[in-house]
Design a protein around this motif. Sequence first.
Motif, PDB file in Angstrom:
ATOM      1  N   UNK A  91       0.948  -1.135  -0.034  1.00 22.08           N
ATOM      2  CA  UNK A  91      -0.082  -0.078   0.093  1.00 22.08           C
ATOM      3  C   UNK A  91       0.745   1.272   0.053  1.00 22.08           C
ATOM      4  N   UNK A  92       0.818   2.081  -1.031  1.00 18.81           N
ATOM      5  CA  UNK A  92       1.616   3.385  -1.054  1.00 18.81           C
ATOM      6  C   UNK A  92       0.687   4.444  -1.187  1.00 18.81           C
ATOM      7  N   UNK A  93       0.915   5.587  -0.677  1.00 19.92           N
ATOM      8  CA  UNK A  93       0.330   6.919  -0.630  1.00 19.92           C
ATOM      9  C   UNK A  93       1.442   7.873  -1.274  1.00 19.92           C
ATOM     10  N   UNK A  94       1.162   8.192  -2.694  1.00 14.54           N
ATOM     11  CA  UNK A  94       1.819   9.218  -3.363  1.00 14.54           C
ATOM     12  C   UNK A  94       1.553  10.491  -2.886  1.00 14.54           C
ATOM     13  N   UNK A  95       2.433  11.365  -2.862  1.00 14.09           N
ATOM     14  CA  UNK A  95       2.330  12.790  -2.209  1.00 14.09           C
ATOM     15  C   UNK A  95       2.687  13.565  -3.507  1.00 14.09           C
ATOM     16  N   UNK A  96       1.789  14.580  -3.590  1.00 10.30           N
ATOM     17  CA  UNK A  96       1.800  15.709  -4.431  1.00 10.30           C
ATOM     18  C   UNK A  96       1.701  17.124  -3.926  1.00 10.30           C
ATOM     19  N   UNK A  97       2.510  18.079  -4.115  1.00 11.61           N
ATOM     20  CA  UNK A  97       2.531  19.297  -3.337  1.00 11.61           C
ATOM     21  C   UNK A  97       1.850  20.135  -4.473  1.00 11.61           C
ATOM     22  N   UNK A  98       0.875  20.948  -3.931  1.00  8.24           N
ATOM     23  CA  UNK A  98       0.022  21.741  -4.685  1.00  8.24           C
ATOM     24  C   UNK A  98       0.754  23.171  -4.868  1.00  8.24           C
ATOM     25  N   UNK A  99       0.275  24.195  -5.972  1.00 10.67           N
ATOM     26  CA  UNK A  99       0.824  25.309  -6.111  1.00 10.67           C
ATOM     27  C   UNK A  99       0.108  26.427  -5.423  1.00 10.67           C
ATOM     28  N   UNK A 100      -0.638  26.100  -4.657  1.00  9.24           N
ATOM     29  CA  UNK A 100      -1.686  26.996  -3.935  1.00  9.24           C
ATOM     30  C   UNK A 100      -0.914  27.788  -2.576  1.00  9.24           C
ATOM     31  N   UNK A 101      -1.006  28.937  -2.437  1.00  9.61           N
ATOM     32  CA  UNK A 101      -0.454  29.570  -1.355  1.00  9.61           C
ATOM     33  C   UNK A 101      -1.256  29.419  -0.177  1.00  9.61           C
ATOM     34  N   UNK A 102      -0.692  29.523   1.099  1.00  5.08           N
ATOM     35  CA  UNK A 102      -1.498  29.378   2.165  1.00  5.08           C
ATOM     36  C   UNK A 102      -0.911  30.472   3.156  1.00  5.08           C
ATOM     37  N   UNK A 103      -1.948  31.048   4.056  1.00  2.90           N
ATOM     38  CA  UNK A 103      -3.298  30.826   3.859  1.00  2.90           C
ATOM     39  C   UNK A 103      -4.080  31.672   2.770  1.00  2.90           C
ATOM     40  N   UNK A 104      -5.360  31.224   2.678  1.00  5.80           N
ATOM     41  CA  UNK A 104      -6.309  31.964   1.659  1.00  5.80           C
ATOM     42  C   UNK A 104      -6.307  33.409   2.264  1.00  5.80           C
ATOM     43  N   UNK A 105      -6.782  34.249   1.439  1.00  5.18           N
ATOM     44  CA  UNK A 105      -7.084  35.726   1.868  1.00  5.18           C
ATOM     45  C   UNK A 105      -8.144  35.659   2.670  1.00  5.18           C
ATOM     46  N   UNK A 106      -9.357  34.822   2.470  1.00  7.33           N
ATOM     47  CA  UNK A 106     -10.570  34.845   3.383  1.00  7.33           C
ATOM     48  C   UNK A 106     -10.134  34.389   4.697  1.00  7.33           C
ATOM     49  N   UNK A 107      -8.941  33.734   4.893  1.00  5.21           N
ATOM     50  CA  UNK A 107      -8.624  33.029   6.028  1.00  5.21           C
ATOM     51  C   UNK A 107      -7.813  33.826   7.056  1.00  5.21           C
ATOM     52  N   UNK A 108      -7.200  34.913   6.473  1.00  4.77           N
ATOM     53  CA  UNK A 108      -6.255  35.924   7.211  1.00  4.77           C
ATOM     54  C   UNK A 108      -6.794  36.462   8.573  1.00  4.77           C
ATOM     55  N   UNK A 109      -8.024  37.078   8.353  1.00  4.24           N
ATOM     56  CA  UNK A 109      -8.848  37.566   9.461  1.00  4.24           C
ATOM     57  C   UNK A 109      -8.778  36.466  10.668  1.00  4.24           C
ATOM     58  N   UNK A 110      -9.344  35.313  10.454  1.00  4.53           N
ATOM     59  CA  UNK A 110      -9.473  34.410  11.452  1.00  4.53           C
ATOM     60  C   UNK A 110      -8.274  33.955  12.382  1.00  4.53           C
ATOM     61  N   UNK A 111      -7.309  33.824  11.289  1.00  2.61           N
ATOM     62  CA  UNK A 111      -5.831  33.621  11.931  1.00  2.61           C
ATOM     63  C   UNK A 111      -5.424  34.777  12.933  1.00  2.61           C
ATOM     64  N   UNK A 112      -5.542  36.043  12.358  1.00  2.13           N
ATOM     65  CA  UNK A 112      -4.949  37.287  13.167  1.00  2.13           C
ATOM     66  C   UNK A 112      -5.864  36.924  14.604  1.00  2.13           C
TER      67      UNK A 112
END
Length: 209
Positions: A91-112
């Motif tokens: 059983x193998x679990x291939x990993x793929x790295x996405x090109x999305x930046x984190x966090x997203x814009x709408x998440x910034x206020x909640x993280x702050x």
Amino acid sequence: MLNEYNDADYGYSQLLCYDLCMQAYIYEQCGCINPSLWNIRYTVLPGTKDINLGTLCNYTNPCYRRVADTFMTSSLIKKKCADCTSQCSLISFPLDISSFTAPLEWQLDGIKAFVENSSVPLPLDWSTAWRMHIQNNYVAVSIVREAGVVDNNRQQAQMNVGDIFSKVGGLTGLWIGLSFLSMMEVIEMLWRLINYQCHLILSAMRNKR
């Protein structure tokens, strides 16, 4: 090693077997174990049944690196790890790295708001550069299924005993015209010839008397 993770369903892994074997060899040669494999602390030395709790080698200690390189690049892995046979399933679990930046814009206020209400020490320029600090120190990991299709690869014998006899019989009948009935007819003919010869011999012996 496995006792450190309770209530887990364990299965045999050839790679894990090689790691355990290498740790045992490093412990045998250096008296300590590879710190990179820190979760494999328990080893069993060859020829013994005693379970040893090894100490981690110092990261600057060249012994474990030298022994590990020698172990992986020589025939020692076949000699020392003869019990590490191939596993029935993999059983193998291939990993793929996405090109999305984190966090997203709408998440910034909640993280702050979360950071300001926590005990995390804030930098001096937080009020003016809080967006930059969040983007530089925030890491997002999303575990998702790559596809809904599961590929199950199994190895099984293509030919059994019956298939072997069928192929031998088929090829024999194809190339020399010999079949099971033909063989029985040949055996019957030989039996009749032998029986006839025996009858002639017995008749000749009776006539001499």
